[in-house]
Design an enzyme around this catalytic site. Structure first.
Site: not given
Length: 454
Positions: A267-269, A272
């Protein structure tokens, strides 16, 4: 310290439990009554290793409520960790964060005692000053930097290791509206962290830039290692581990997150990285590296599919070990295993997949043609081609029986070069990706096809 944690999701619940376990009176806030009820029963509302044990150490210092105003009125510091989902333009939506700021502001209206609001959700650079702070000031009737403190302090923690990462961070990032707010937050973190992390205090906008820059840099490092892995696969004797290990000894590079394998997910890399690319477009700057990183990452699925396509898949089943985006989590967002299962099913190839934590989530997402199993033994027994998609400890040493009893030699594609899998080499064809064994396999399959054609 009296603390409020607003948002008890996958990161907020561990955060609240840690604060309380470390001696702080903590009130968790969430819109979902079932989540609040579970916290009040000291039951983990989300799957996260160590969370249940941490809840057991709170000793009456943790409670939860759906009433945000109550939590604010009974706390000195409030941590806002609400969703900031990516919008259609790859920027982060501030809808939930802005709504939280307004509700916090209303709870602070007329209150004289000081309060520090800490925004931990990932946001676009500039949005704390442009959106969050104005909403807070308007609703509270108070001035940030004098009457209220605001800090932007995102956590660098990963699902599956939240507890460990929060207690032992490498970096503590504090964007501050004023020095007093920064000092208060730094002093609070000192009561939580069990290591001596680097403390970086700065203007809020610099902290926002740092957050997405850090994750984007890590993804660039992962993609670089994967690029080198694809090069090593073309040379007899090639070994990406030998190359990245040597490169990692250089202090300018380092070895963390520098291991050729498969595409990064979660959910982040991915988001972002896209957000930094979006920021560049908005600013009129050509930020070429995030885009190049994404292109390399997107190519990893095709790289593995190409290897599978060179094998004779007619009448054969492909087994996939690992559907979550990383070990020790049930999150499947942008996971390599899910993408591989979908792609193979679209080609009409039978797929059997195993995961210890993510089968329920995968069943909701994958097409019905993909069969799921909670048994590693079954997956190994029924699969003719086995793809080890995650570096889980349970996959590093597979049972020998299914390979010994197989009528034909099974092929194991070891995407992470787990070492012990080579012990199966006498009963299966084990191909460590990122090595010259891949080119050897492809050469042999091509020669086999040519012989059959002749």
């Amino acid at each position: 310290m009296d603390v409020a944690v607003i948002g008890l999701g996958k990161l907020g619940s561990p955060m609240a439990a840690i604060f309380a376990a470390m001696g702080h009176n903590t009130i968790g806030v969430d819109r979902i009554p079932a989540t609040v009820e579970k916290i009040n029963r000291l039951e983990a509302p989300v799957f996260e290793p160590g969370l249940q044990e941490m809840l057991g150490r709170t000793n009456g210092r943790l409670r939860a409520t759906t009433n945000l105003a109550e939590a604010i009125q009974n706390s000195r510091i409030s941590f806002v960790i609400v969703p900031t989902p990516s919008d259609e333009n790859d920027a982060f939506s501030m809808d939930f964060a802005e709504a939280a700021a307004r509700e916090i502001g209303m709870a602070l209206r007329g209150r004289i005692s000081p309060h520090l609001v800490v925004l931990t959700s990932t946001v676009m650079p500039g949005d704390t000053d442009k959106i969050f702070i104005p909403a807070l000031e308007e609703a509270s009737g108070r001035k940030v930097g004098t009457d209220i403190g605001v800090s932007y302090s995102p956590e660098f923690i990963a699902l599956g290791s939240c507890i460990r990462d929060f207690l032992h961070p490498d970096l503590v990032l504090i964007g501050e509206s004023d020095p007093a707010s920064g000092r208060l937050l730094e002093d609070f973190y000192a009561t939580i962290h069990q290591s001596r992390p680097g403390i970086s205090r700065m203007a809020i906008v610099n902290a926002e830039i740092t957050k997405i820059s850090l994750n984007s840099f890590v993804t660039m490092k992962i993609s670089f290692a994967n690029m080198i892995a694809s090069v090593c696969e073309k040379f007899r004797g090639g070994d990406v581990d030998a190359v990245t290990r040597a490169l990692g000894h250089d202090s300018r590079i380092g070895g963390k997150y520098f291991r050729g394998s498969v595409a990064f997910g979660g959910p982040c890399f991915p988001r972002d990285n896209r957000a930094l690319n979006r920021l560049g477009r908005d600013l009129g700057i050509d930020l070429a590296l995030p885009g190049a990183t994404d292109r390399v990452n997107d190519s990893q699925l095709d790289r593995v599919l190409d290897i599978i396509n060179h094998l004779d898949t007619r009448g054969k089943t492909v087994g996939i070990l690992g559907l979550s985006y990383k070990p020790q989590t049930n999150v499947i967002e942008k996971s390599f295993g899910i993408g591989l299962a979908e792609a193979l099913a679209e080609r009409g190839i039978p797929v059997l997949a195993h995961d210890s934590h993510a089968l329920e989530q995968a069943a909701k997402y994958l097409p019905v043609e993909v069969e799921l199993t909670d048994s590693i033994m079954e997956c190994c027994s029924r699969a003719d081609i086995l793809v080890v998609a995650l570096p889980c400890a349970e996959y590093s040493s597979l049972p020998r029986e299914p390979f010994v009893l197989a009528s034909n030699s099974k092929v194991v594609l070891d995407c992470w070069r787990l070492g012990k899998l080579q012990e199966l080499s006498d009963v299966a064809r084990v191909i460590p990706l990122g090595t010259g064994e891949v080119s050897t396999l492809l050469e042999q399959t091509v020669r086999s096809v040519l012989r059959k054609a002749a």
